[in-house]
Design a protein around this motif. Structure first.
Motif, short mmCIF file in Angstrom:
data_model
loop_
_atom_site.label_atom_id
_atom_site.label_comp_id
_atom_site.label_asym_id
_atom_site.label_seq_id
_atom_site.Cartn_x
_atom_site.Cartn_y
_atom_site.Cartn_z
N ARG A 13 0.86 -1.18 0.00
CA ARG A 13 0.00 0.00 0.00
C ARG A 13 0.90 1.23 0.00
NH1 ARG A 13 -4.30 1.81 4.62
NH2 ARG A 13 -4.52 3.93 3.85
N LEU A 15 1.92 5.02 0.50
CA LEU A 15 1.52 6.11 1.40
C LEU A 15 2.54 7.25 1.32
CD1 LEU A 15 1.06 3.93 4.60
CD2 LEU A 15 -0.82 5.06 3.41
N LEU A 30 -0.17 11.05 13.50
CA LEU A 30 -1.21 10.76 12.50
C LEU A 30 -2.10 11.99 12.29
CD1 LEU A 30 -2.68 8.77 10.64
CD2 LEU A 30 -3.94 7.93 12.65
N ARG A 34 -2.11 13.94 8.70
CA ARG A 34 -3.37 14.07 7.95
C ARG A 34 -3.72 15.54 7.74
NH1 ARG A 34 -7.54 9.77 10.58
NH2 ARG A 34 -8.03 11.60 11.81
N ASP A 39 -1.15 11.47 2.83
CA ASP A 39 -1.82 10.17 2.91
C ASP A 39 -1.04 9.38 3.98
OD1 ASP A 39 -3.13 7.84 2.58
OD2 ASP A 39 -2.38 7.41 0.56
N HIS A 41 -0.88 6.71 7.49
CA HIS A 41 -1.50 5.56 8.13
C HIS A 41 -0.60 5.13 9.28
CE1 HIS A 41 -4.37 2.23 8.05
NE2 HIS A 41 -3.37 1.45 8.42
N ARG A 109 -9.75 5.23 12.02
CA ARG A 109 -9.97 4.82 10.62
C ARG A 109 -8.65 4.72 9.85
NH1 ARG A 109 -9.84 9.83 7.52
NH2 ARG A 109 -10.35 11.54 8.93
N ASP A 110 -7.60 5.32 10.36
CA ASP A 110 -6.30 5.24 9.69
C ASP A 110 -5.26 4.50 10.52
OD1 ASP A 110 -6.86 6.55 7.24
OD2 ASP A 110 -6.89 8.48 8.28
N ILE A 111 -5.73 3.61 11.37
CA ILE A 111 -4.79 2.80 12.16
C ILE A 111 -5.09 1.32 11.94
CG2 ILE A 111 -3.85 2.29 14.45
CD1 ILE A 111 -4.91 5.03 15.40
N SER A 112 -4.06 0.53 11.63
CA SER A 112 -4.21 -0.93 11.60
C SER A 112 -3.77 -1.45 12.96
CB SER A 112 -3.32 -1.56 10.53
OG SER A 112 -3.66 -1.07 9.26
#
Ligand code: NAP
Length: 540
Positions: A13, A15, A30, A34, A39, A41, A109-112
């Motif tokens: 992915r 970024l 983050l 943002r 972009d 993550h 929403r932007d964290i795994s």
């Protein structure tokens, strides 16, 4: 169809910025990234935000920095909306705060979550970092931010036999998410640093028997925690912005008295009065009494002796008091502990101090712990044995910079970096609250904010001026390391065996990778480095 979705799963992915870690540093990184249109993550090993406060949920866990200081300062809205209940917040409240911020900024929403970085490798031709994770996801990012935390790799129990213990064994730094029931149990706590000292009084009240295995006695001061009144909160909220501004430029990043008064400039009677006042007031009031506690050994010894006297006053059994009394290293050269009823716990019938200096632990058995005095059977062992601090988290990832050069090699003699922020040979890799900055001596949240702001401004500079990469010049890094070392060597910090110096991890190089010039001065130095057009850096 199946084939193409498999391929999609293994495709990296792409970024602008990948942030490793979603503790307070990663969360703010983050948000900032943002906000500047990147972009971005984040990946995080835990299942939620909070970093150290997600993992350290052991009984009694509490922060030893005041809550009004140990919180984000970048958003007045957050400051006004959140209300701390105590002067020193407990872990559940700090974790709730982290979650509140994550909700407010819609960070998740932007964290795994549940994702650990295993390898991070720089592709010089493409000027990007390739990040591999333990779940097979890969990322490519122009900028990689290591918000991996200074105290996030707990030491594993290296005592022989640990794996055959038949009871419950817990690490304080990886505490389970289920409740642990101590009622009627025989419990052993190994380790008496900040964590062990917080655990002991709480478990003492619940367990049938508590055995405290102490190797090096710590100096600990009464925290004397208090509830924050509505009047106090209203007052703080009125002046919060000003308080924060002064904290940012202070020595430690907190609202705390400082002094320019050397200890021996004060008469013995006045000294005692001041120290008694600090003891009664609680917290880290001692650090605001005299200017030379950490530079003058004789001055340090006066303060140490005062605290030793207090141990003898509180602990009823003279032999236990003697064993609990720290000697042989300067007070505050190890991180000062703040406790609630630690020494008092040793006056309880169900608490026994096990002196590991005189009788070291030989092994952990199926049923308990054996020293040369025999075996003590227990149901639960709590290992509060500390961390592979400052460098451990970054070195747990296989980081390779230019020409495949590994961070492990670069840091073989200890963590090296410029300003604690960037590493020569590792372009566009940014370290948040890492070694060689003010680190453990500063309020980590304000330090995180300053580091992240510097990094984001740097990235903005690169993008505005068409640069693909930035890394520090070797000479600049060497000069900074010399400065950190020279300043440190003028203090008493390097003289004690601590996690500051790496002495707590067998085989770790012994250094003192902490800039002791204070957060305020550090901020100025970092700002000057940017304002000078990043002259200490190679920009391509
Ligand atoms: P620590 O300060 O490194 O203490 C670890 C303790 O375990 C030491 O007493 C150490 O003894 C002992 N130990 C280690 N291995 C042992 C072994 N094999 N046998 C017997 N004893 C052993 O770790 P910590 O208490 O987790 O604290 C680390 C840092 O985390 C603190 O300094 C603080 O910065 C932070 N922290 C903060 C708070 C707070 O805000 N209140 C709370 C917890 C932690 P030796 O000293 O002899 O090696």
């Amino acid at each position: 169809m199946k084939q193409s979705s498999d391929r999609a799963a293994t495709m990296p992915r792409r970024l602008d910025a990948l942030i490793i870690g979603a503790g307070f540093g990663g969360m703010y990184a983050l948000h900032r990234a943002r906000g500047m249109g990147l972009d971005a993550h984040a990946i995080e090993t835990g299942d939620d935000v909070g970093g150290t406060w997600y993992w350290n949920r052991y009984p009694g866990a509490r922060c030893d920095v005041m809550s009004i200081d140990y919180s984000y300062s970048f958003s007045d809205e957050i400051q006004q909306e959140w209300t701390w209940s105590e002067q020193f917040a407990a872990q559940p409240e700090i974790l709730a705060y982290a979650r509140f911020v994550a909700d407010k900024l819609d960070l998740r929403r932007d964290i795994s979550f549940g994702t650990r970085a295993t390898a991070v490798e720089y592709d010089e031709d493409a000027a990007l970092w390739r990040i591999t994770t333990d779940d097979g996801t890969t990322f490519e990012a122009s900028y990689c931010l290591m918000a991996t935390g200074p105290l996030s790799v707990p030491k594993q129990v290296d005592i022989p036999g640990a794996d055959r213990f038949g009871g419950e064994l817990y690490l304080s730094g990886k505490w389970p998410h289920h409740p642990v029931d101590f009622a009627g149990k025989r419990v052993a706590v190994i380790g008496t640093g900040s964590s062990g000292i917080q655990i002991v009084p709480v478990v003492a009240e619940q367990a049938a028997q508590l055995y405290v295995y102490q190797r090096t006695p710590s100096f600990t001061l009464p925290m004397r925690n208090r509830e924050l009144t509505p009047d106090f909160i209203a007052h703080i909220k009125t002046y919060y912005s000003d308080l924060r501004a002064s904290a940012r430029h202070s020595l430690t990043g907190g609202v705390r008295p400082i002094t320019y008064r050397p200890l021996f400039s004060v008469s013995p009677a006045e000294r005692d009065e001041l120290m008694e006042g600090a003891w009664q007031y609680g917290g880290l009031a001692f650090l605001g009494l005299f200017s030379d506690i950490l530079t003058n050994r004789e001055a340090n010894e006066v303060v140490a002796e005062f605290v030793r006297g207090k141990i003898a006053e509180v602990v009823e059994d003279p032999d236990t008091a003697r064993r609990l009394t720290p000697r042989g290293y300067p007070i505050f050269a190890r991180r000062p502990c703040l406790d609630t009823g630690y020494y008092e716990a040793f006056n309880r019938d169900n608490v026994t101090l096990m002196d590991c200096l005189e009788h070291p632990i030989v092994e952990i058995t199926e049923k308990g712990i054996r020293t040369d005095q025999g075996e003590v059977e227990v149901d639960i062992i709590i290992a509060a044995i500390g961390y592979d601090a400052l460098t451990g988290a970054m070195l747990s990832i296989d980081v390779k910079g230019k020409d495949g050069r590994s961070l492990k090699d670069k840091w073989a003699e200890g963590g090296r970096s410029h300003l604690g922020l960037m590493i020569e040979g590792f372009p566009n890799l940014f370290v948040i609250a890492g070694p060689n900055g003010p680190s453990a001596l500063a309020n980590f949240i304000l330090l995180n904010e300053q580091n992240v702001d510097w990094v984001c401004d740097c990235i903005a500079h690169l993008r505005a001026n068409g640069f693909r990469s930035i890394e520090p010049r070797l000479e600049a890094e060497e000069d900074w390391m010399t400065k950190v070392r020279e300043l440190g060597s003028r203090s008493l910090y390097p003289t004690a065996n601590t996690w500051y110096t790496g002495a707590n991890v067998p085989g770790k190089p012994r250094t003192f990778p902490v800039y002791i010039g204070g957060l305020g001065r550090y901020r100025e130095i970092c700002s000057e480095a940017a304002a000078g057009g990043y002259r200490d850096f190679k920009l391509l």
